[in-house]
Design a protein around this motif. Structure first.
Motif, PDB file in Angstrom:
ATOM      1  N   UNK A 147       0.856  -1.139  -0.046  1.00 34.30           N
ATOM      2  CA  UNK A 147       0.151   0.128   0.091  1.00 34.30           C
ATOM      3  C   UNK A 147       0.875   1.174   0.014  1.00 34.30           C
ATOM      4  N   UNK A 148       2.019   1.093  -0.365  1.00 30.05           N
ATOM      5  CA  UNK A 148       2.903   2.380  -0.534  1.00 30.05           C
ATOM      6  C   UNK A 148       2.735   2.972  -1.925  1.00 30.05           C
ATOM      7  N   UNK A 149       1.774   2.440  -2.648  1.00 29.88           N
ATOM      8  CA  UNK A 149       1.534   2.826  -3.853  1.00 29.88           C
ATOM      9  C   UNK A 149      -0.012   2.380  -4.225  1.00 29.88           C
ATOM     10  N   UNK A 150      -0.625   3.188  -5.152  1.00 31.55           N
ATOM     11  CA  UNK A 150      -1.903   3.092  -5.341  1.00 31.55           C
ATOM     12  C   UNK A 150      -2.241   2.290  -6.675  1.00 31.55           C
ATOM     13  N   UNK A 151      -1.048   2.298  -7.462  1.00 29.61           N
ATOM     14  CA  UNK A 151      -1.230   1.812  -8.731  1.00 29.61           C
ATOM     15  C   UNK A 151       0.134   1.074  -9.366  1.00 29.61           C
ATOM     16  N   UNK A 152       0.084   0.099 -10.428  1.00 27.71           N
ATOM     17  CA  UNK A 152       1.412  -0.072 -10.836  1.00 27.71           C
ATOM     18  C   UNK A 152       1.210  -0.091 -12.347  1.00 27.71           C
ATOM     19  N   UNK A 153       1.939   0.402 -13.099  1.00 31.89           N
ATOM     20  CA  UNK A 153       2.078   0.185 -14.648  1.00 31.89           C
ATOM     21  C   UNK A 153       2.799  -0.545 -15.227  1.00 31.89           C
ATOM     22  N   UNK A 154       1.994  -1.551 -15.933  1.00 28.57           N
ATOM     23  CA  UNK A 154       2.608  -2.919 -16.530  1.00 28.57           C
ATOM     24  C   UNK A 154       1.838  -3.031 -17.686  1.00 28.57           C
ATOM     25  N   UNK A 155       2.648  -3.722 -18.913  1.00 37.38           N
ATOM     26  CA  UNK A 155       1.955  -3.956 -20.017  1.00 37.38           C
ATOM     27  C   UNK A 155       1.081  -5.311 -19.873  1.00 37.38           C
ATOM     28  N   UNK A 156       0.074  -5.457 -20.862  1.00 37.44           N
ATOM     29  CA  UNK A 156      -1.068  -6.155 -20.550  1.00 37.44           C
ATOM     30  C   UNK A 156      -0.599  -7.691 -20.137  1.00 37.44           C
ATOM     31  N   UNK A 157       0.214  -8.239 -20.949  1.00 37.49           N
ATOM     32  CA  UNK A 157       0.753  -9.560 -20.910  1.00 37.49           C
ATOM     33  C   UNK A 157       1.374  -9.904 -19.398  1.00 37.49           C
ATOM     34  N   UNK A 158       2.115  -8.864 -18.869  1.00 40.64           N
ATOM     35  CA  UNK A 158       2.711  -8.950 -17.450  1.00 40.64           C
ATOM     36  C   UNK A 158       1.636  -8.813 -16.333  1.00 40.64           C
ATOM     37  N   UNK A 159       0.564  -7.881 -16.743  1.00 41.45           N
ATOM     38  CA  UNK A 159      -0.337  -7.383 -15.848  1.00 41.45           C
ATOM     39  C   UNK A 159      -1.255  -8.694 -15.697  1.00 41.45           C
ATOM     40  N   UNK A 160      -1.754  -9.247 -16.607  1.00 37.35           N
ATOM     41  CA  UNK A 160      -2.409 -10.266 -16.586  1.00 37.35           C
ATOM     42  C   UNK A 160      -1.814 -11.478 -16.069  1.00 37.35           C
ATOM     43  N   UNK A 161      -0.553 -11.905 -16.234  1.00 37.80           N
ATOM     44  CA  UNK A 161       0.067 -12.774 -15.403  1.00 37.80           C
ATOM     45  C   UNK A 161       0.114 -12.490 -13.892  1.00 37.80           C
ATOM     46  N   UNK A 162       0.388 -11.336 -13.673  1.00 33.94           N
ATOM     47  CA  UNK A 162       0.465 -10.881 -12.133  1.00 33.94           C
ATOM     48  C   UNK A 162      -0.916 -11.244 -11.528  1.00 33.94           C
ATOM     49  N   UNK A 163      -1.896 -10.807 -12.151  1.00 32.96           N
ATOM     50  CA  UNK A 163      -3.250 -10.909 -11.332  1.00 32.96           C
ATOM     51  C   UNK A 163      -3.701 -12.378 -11.307  1.00 32.96           C
ATOM     52  N   UNK A 164      -3.335 -12.961 -12.229  1.00 25.99           N
ATOM     53  CA  UNK A 164      -3.663 -14.642 -12.264  1.00 25.99           C
ATOM     54  C   UNK A 164      -2.752 -15.233 -11.273  1.00 25.99           C
ATOM     55  N   UNK A 165      -1.472 -14.939 -10.697  1.00 27.10           N
ATOM     56  CA  UNK A 165      -0.755 -15.236  -9.605  1.00 27.10           C
ATOM     57  C   UNK A 165      -1.505 -14.841  -8.221  1.00 27.10           C
ATOM     58  N   UNK A 166      -1.943 -13.725  -8.311  1.00 30.86           N
ATOM     59  CA  UNK A 166      -2.317 -12.917  -7.120  1.00 30.86           C
ATOM     60  C   UNK A 166      -3.614 -12.101  -7.304  1.00 30.86           C
ATOM     61  N   UNK A 167      -4.769 -12.524  -7.514  1.00 30.52           N
ATOM     62  CA  UNK A 167      -6.048 -11.727  -8.125  1.00 30.52           C
ATOM     63  C   UNK A 167      -6.458 -10.801  -7.069  1.00 30.52           C
ATOM     64  N   UNK A 168      -5.950 -10.900  -5.738  1.00 30.45           N
ATOM     65  CA  UNK A 168      -6.320 -10.009  -4.678  1.00 30.45           C
ATOM     66  C   UNK A 168      -5.457  -8.783  -4.773  1.00 30.45           C
ATOM     67  N   UNK A 169      -4.447  -8.657  -5.755  1.00 32.33           N
ATOM     68  CA  UNK A 169      -3.547  -7.626  -5.799  1.00 32.33           C
ATOM     69  C   UNK A 169      -4.362  -6.336  -6.242  1.00 32.33           C
ATOM     70  N   UNK A 170      -5.436  -6.546  -6.958  1.00 27.95           N
ATOM     71  CA  UNK A 170      -6.039  -5.071  -7.465  1.00 27.95           C
ATOM     72  C   UNK A 170      -6.685  -5.432  -8.608  1.00 27.95           C
ATOM     73  N   UNK A 171      -7.441  -4.322  -9.074  1.00 30.13           N
ATOM     74  CA  UNK A 171      -8.203  -4.626 -10.518  1.00 30.13           C
ATOM     75  C   UNK A 171      -7.499  -4.308 -11.808  1.00 30.13           C
ATOM     76  N   UNK A 172      -7.681  -4.680 -12.755  1.00 30.47           N
ATOM     77  CA  UNK A 172      -6.794  -4.282 -13.930  1.00 30.47           C
ATOM     78  C   UNK A 172      -7.379  -3.422 -14.881  1.00 30.47           C
ATOM     79  N   UNK A 173      -6.910  -2.318 -15.216  1.00 31.88           N
ATOM     80  CA  UNK A 173      -7.599  -1.210 -16.117  1.00 31.88           C
ATOM     81  C   UNK A 173      -6.526  -0.858 -17.310  1.00 31.88           C
ATOM     82  N   UNK A 174      -7.308  -0.837 -18.351  1.00 30.60           N
ATOM     83  CA  UNK A 174      -6.434  -0.413 -19.690  1.00 30.60           C
ATOM     84  C   UNK A 174      -7.131   1.057 -19.832  1.00 30.60           C
TER      85      UNK A 174
END
Length: 277
Positions: free
Chosen positions: A188-215
């Protein structure tokens, strides 16, 4: 030995030596495309732990990934077999320059890389996305371009450049790696992280609770391209470039990406609305 005989033998030896030298030199330098067809082999690089782009099975040595599928089809269309050299993202350019591989898929054509190797057009467009803590919200770049918005990125990356373009007013934490930026989001030291879609989807698949994906709108993209050794004869790069364009237009590239995202636990339904390549 008479002078006349000596001169004759010396001349004959000189001619023979010249003929021997010419026999050891190639009559002409073949292009990469000619070499691929003559050898019957297309040599590519693969990153063993690069899923969903590349993935090597440590048990039997087999390869999977959407760039493996794409390269296999390229080899099939050329009528040759596919040979995969294990490499790393960092060494791929060196492997091209050293003529260890004929092509490497998955490189962004940065100014530094363009000084030493050649590139195809985009194999696919990788949209910039935001992983946002629940409750933060945001749908457009303007929503993130605020002084009270804390965004984490890996310093010097394409993610960093995207945030510099779209959210210059935000408070940006530029950290050493993308994993460090993810840790900032988790703590919670950051409100958001910027990632390209392939990496963002991979991250959320590993940890769905990390946050919402927004394009964020309007959509912004980086590209993933194929790299080639620089050579005077451009027939190989031109052939591959036209082939890549055809595979994108046919839908094969998009299908290969969606199918292989399963390697990192991502389903087609996980892609955000408006996803395109």
């Amino acid at each position: 030995m008479k002078r006349r005989e000596f001169t004759r033998l010396l001349a004959a030896g000189t001619v023979a030596a010249a003929a021997g030298t010419s026999m050891t030199r190639p009559l002409f330098a073949t292009s990469s495309l000619e070499r691929i067809k003559a050898s019957g082999t297309l040599r590519i690089g693969g990153v063993a732990d690069g899923a969903p782009y590349y993935q090597k099975n440590l048990t039997d040595g087999s390869w999977r990934g959407f760039y493996i599928d794409i390269c296999q089809r390229l080899a099939d269309d050329l009528g040759v077999k596919l040979s995969i050299l294990e490499t790393t993202w960092g060494n791929s350019v060196l492997d091209l320059q050293a003529d260890k591989i004929d092509v490497f898929f998955g490189l962004n054509p940065t100014p530094e890389r363009k000084k030493v190797i050649d590139f195809s057009g985009p194999v696919f467009k990788n949209a910039f996305t935001m992983i946002v803590r629940k409750g933060v919200g945001g749908t457009s770049w303007g929503d993130f371009n605020k002084p009270d918005m804390r965004i984490a990125v890996d310093a010097g990356s394409s993610h960093d450049a995207a945030i510099s373009r779209h959210a210059p007013l935000a408070e940006v934490a530029r950290l050493k790696t993308a994993s460090d930026a993810t840790a900032a989001l988790q703590s919670r030291r950051a409100d958001a992280q910027c990632l390209v879609m392939v990496l963002a989807l991979s991250l959320r698949a590993k940890n769905p609770s990390i946050g919402e994906l927004v394009m964020p709108t309007p959509a912004d993209f980086t590209t993933s391209n194929a790299g080639f050794r620089r050579e005077e004869d451009q027939s190989w790069r031109e052939y591959a470039d036209q082939w890549i364009t055809g595979q994108r237009e046919s839908g094969f590239v998009k299908e290969a990406i969606i199918r292989n995202m399963g390697l990192v636990g991502v389903k087609e339904s996980d892609f955000p609305p408006g996803f395109d390549i």
